[in-house]
Design a protein around this motif. Structure first.
Motif, mmCIF file in Angstrom:
data_model
loop_
_atom_site.group_PDB
_atom_site.id
_atom_site.type_symbol
_atom_site.label_atom_id
_atom_site.label_comp_id
_atom_site.label_asym_id
_atom_site.label_seq_id
_atom_site.Cartn_x
_atom_site.Cartn_y
_atom_site.Cartn_z
ATOM 1 N N TYR A 104 6.647 -0.247 -12.770
ATOM 2 C CA TYR A 104 6.296 -0.401 -11.112
ATOM 3 C C TYR A 104 8.051 -1.596 -11.018
ATOM 4 O O TYR A 104 8.594 -2.118 -9.976
ATOM 5 N N LYS B 264 3.656 9.695 -15.466
ATOM 6 C CA LYS B 264 3.476 8.977 -15.320
ATOM 7 C C LYS B 264 3.884 8.075 -15.414
ATOM 8 O O LYS B 264 4.200 7.666 -17.113
ATOM 9 N N VAL C 177 2.109 7.175 -6.157
ATOM 10 C CA VAL C 177 1.191 8.327 -6.770
ATOM 11 C C VAL C 177 1.446 9.620 -6.632
ATOM 12 O O VAL C 177 1.370 10.650 -6.997
ATOM 13 N N LEU D 290 0.571 -1.206 -0.221
ATOM 14 C CA LEU D 290 -0.103 -0.321 0.208
ATOM 15 C C LEU D 290 1.128 1.732 -0.108
ATOM 16 O O LEU D 290 0.916 2.406 -1.208
ATOM 17 N N ILE E 170 2.157 2.353 -3.179
ATOM 18 C CA ILE E 170 1.637 2.726 -4.299
ATOM 19 C C ILE E 170 1.247 3.897 -4.103
ATOM 20 O O ILE E 170 1.110 5.057 -4.687
ATOM 21 N N GLN E 171 0.782 4.673 -2.384
ATOM 22 C CA GLN E 171 0.832 5.748 -2.070
ATOM 23 C C GLN E 171 2.234 6.212 -2.830
ATOM 24 O O GLN E 171 2.156 7.945 -3.308
ATOM 25 N N GLU F 61 4.218 10.673 -9.001
ATOM 26 C CA GLU F 61 3.586 10.792 -10.346
ATOM 27 C C GLU F 61 2.830 12.058 -10.195
ATOM 28 O O GLU F 61 3.507 13.311 -10.678
ATOM 29 N N LYS F 62 2.586 12.461 -8.933
ATOM 30 C CA LYS F 62 1.971 13.928 -8.630
ATOM 31 C C LYS F 62 3.028 15.315 -8.951
ATOM 32 O O LYS F 62 2.598 16.059 -9.710
#
Lengths: 79, 497
Positions: free
Chosen positions: A62, A56, A47, A40, A43-44, A50-51
């Protein structure tokens, strides 16, 4: 952006997400060895990166990352 | 809580033989029914089911709406039928995921690479919205609902300042950007009809503030829509205190709407529990902004909701007449109170469930009941139920109290629940109810009644209820009342048969 700068931004993102103020991370750190790293938080962090870098990742990317340097390579290739 | 993603649903649809795709929705709903029945046969719990966000497989394009066995057609049918299913299934609530996707958009809701790697069917961005929606349903089930909106007038429910601009120049209806305020008022009116009480708190002279409500042809809200109307030059916190005392509800169940940031801040400092949205500067944005906050979540509605404003107005008449009497007893005698007492039935259960969920103050043990759970009580002879409606010369107060009693053994009856609307405090209702419980206990051959007070943050007003009714504390930290010693409690409420 220089690699060192990318690294320092990655460290900021990781420490916010893992809620750790002082983490020892350098280019040769294995992702799985980072304290608190799990699917988890991975993934955080993805992301979050990416931000931050306004990029992207591709879904196949991954699973190829082993070291922090792989992550930096991936970011650099999209700059 | 059950969450089945549209994406998984699509995979089921894909595997479905072509010739039976037209029945996919019906089949899915039947499956949901089965899941519900299975769960219900094992645990007596509330179910929250997530509806399905729209996902277009773009096989038929926009023509899908005209093709019954397309995925889009079947998906929309499922969402519609899920609503119909929840309509007839109590204790079954829908978490409206679909509306979250409408709000934030498909692009933010769904993250394909994340899904590919992790099977996560919501993006990280969508998670907080999802969590918030679920939380709102649970909060509402726990009785944390908004019951009242306190409204400012000038530039909040109409454009302009009534005291300066005059009734002909305030913006509502066709004048200026009046339609924005008209639509806002329609929304408030719908909330009022659903049972949210509207109060006005305005810095104005009373007659000037009321003028548009009486005389403006395009006002949607009228004086009859407002339970408590306060317009004067006192500070708003002072007036809000008065409103709170009159309505007798917690500050945390109030919403304060005022266009003026200064007033909002003063009220916020005095009452941190009141919800005070920072309205956008542009009134055109009020409605969308308030809708995005979704403040008025609810999990039960009852026929009485539309009457709630009337009840408070009745109560207001009651209070002002009470002030003119020096002796409360004389007053209570003069107002012809009569109560209707019934066991719970199909008609009263929605309201009893609602009262159980909304009552925080006069609630002896604060056990929350859903309609489903109440229905199941009726099926067993272990339980006795009583509901109370109260009328007086000022009008009907509706169903205002409920009692749930449990047979412990052939001698002992236990008060499982006693909750009452705070609108009818200090009228002798407690005494009337206690007499009723005792009569029921005697008729069924019991010898004693036991009760328990479970303290919460809000129910201090019933801390001494049982001792004041003659119960004594027994070693098990329960309260007990022996029927043989019971003396009928005096009150001025007649039983209506």
């Amino acid at each position: 952006m220089k690699r060192a700068e990318i690294l320092s931004q990655i460290i900021d993102i990781i420490s916010v997400i893992l809620d750790e103020n002082e983490i020892e991370i350098n280019e040769s750190t294995r992702l799985l060895d980072i304290d608190g790293w799990d699917s988890l938080s991975m993934i955080q962090i993805v992301v979050g990166i990416e931000k931050q870098f306004k990029i992207k990742f591709k879904s196949l990317e991954y699973n190829t990352w082993l070291l922090i340097s792989d992550l930096i390579d991936a970011i650099e290739s999209k700059q | 809580m059950i969450f089945e993603s549209t994406h998984k649903l699509l995979q089921k649809y894909n595997k479905c033989p072509e010739e039976i795709r037209g029945g996919f929705a019906t089949q899915t709903i039947e499956r949901i029914q089965q899941i519900t029945n299975n769960l219900r046969s094992k645990v007596n719990s509330t179910i929250i089911y997530c509806n399905f966000v729209e996902e277009d497989d773009c096989v038929f394009g926009q023509f899908a709406s005209k093709v019954e066995d397309s995925f889009v057609f079947q998906l929309r049918k499922i969402n519609y039928q899920l609503q119909e299913f929840s309509l007839i299934t109590s204790g079954f609530y829908i978490c409206d995921l679909s509306s979250i996707q409408n709000l934030i958009g498909r692009e933010r809701y769904w993250d394909a690479p994340i899904y590919a790697n992790t099977e996560m069917v919501l993006s990280l961005d969508a998670m907080p919205y999802f969590a918030n929606s679920v939380l709102k349903i649970i909060n509402s089930l726990l009785g944390r609902v908004k019951k009242c909106i306190i409204l400012d007038l000038d530039n909040t429910i109409w454009g302009g300042v009534i005291g300066d601009d005059g009734i002909d120049n305030i913006q509502v209806g066709n004048f200026g950007i009046g339609k924005v305020f008209t639509e806002f008022q329609y929304w408030l009116k719908k909330l009022k009809q659903r049972g949210v009480v509207l109060a006005v708190c305005s810095k104005n002279s009373d007659d000037i503030a009321k003028d548009p409500f009486i005389n403006h042809p395009e006002m949607v809200l009228r004086l009859t829509d407002i339970a408590i109307f306060i317009a004067n030059w006192e500070s708003k916190p002072e007036n809000i205190n008065t409103i709170q005392k009159k309505l007798n509800i917690g500050f945390d169940s109030m919403v304060f709407l005022d266009d003026n940031p200064y007033e909002r801040e003063i009220v916020r400092q005095s009452f941190p529990d009141i919800t005070i949205p920072d309205l956008p500067e542009d009134p055109a944005l009020y409605l969308d902004f308030l809708a995005s906050l979704n403040l008025f979540e609810v999990t039960s509605i009852a026929n009485e909701d539309s009457q709630r404003t009337n009840y408070y107005q009745t109560q207001e008449n009651f209070n002002s007449t009470l002030e003119s009497f020096s002796n409360v007893n004389d007053f209570l005698k003069s107002i012809n109170m009569c109560a209707v007492v019934r066991a719970f039935d199909t008609y009263s259960i929605p309201r009893v469930a609602q009262l159980s969920q909304r009552s925080n103050q006069f609630n002896l043990r604060t056990i929350r009941y859903t309609e489903e759970q109440l229905h199941s009580l009726l099926k067993s002879n272990e339980w006795f139920t009583l509901s109370f409606n109260l009328e007086d010369k000022f009008g009907d107060n509706g169903l205002i109290a409920a009692i749930i009693l449990q047979r412990i053994d052939s001698f002992t009856l236990f008060i499982d629940s006693w909750f009452m609307s705070c609108r009818v405090l200090k009228r002798g209702m407690e005494d009337f109810i206690m007499n009723t419980i005792v009569n029921l206990a005697r008729e069924n051959g019991f010898e004693k009644i036991q009760g328990e007070y479970i303290q919460t943050e809000k129910n201090l007003i019933v801390k001494d209820l049982l001792s004041s009714l003659g119960f004594v504390l027994i070693p098990t930290s329960l309260w007990e009342c022996k029927l043989i010693d019971y003396v009928e409690r005096e009150n001025h409420i007649k039983l209506k048969t």
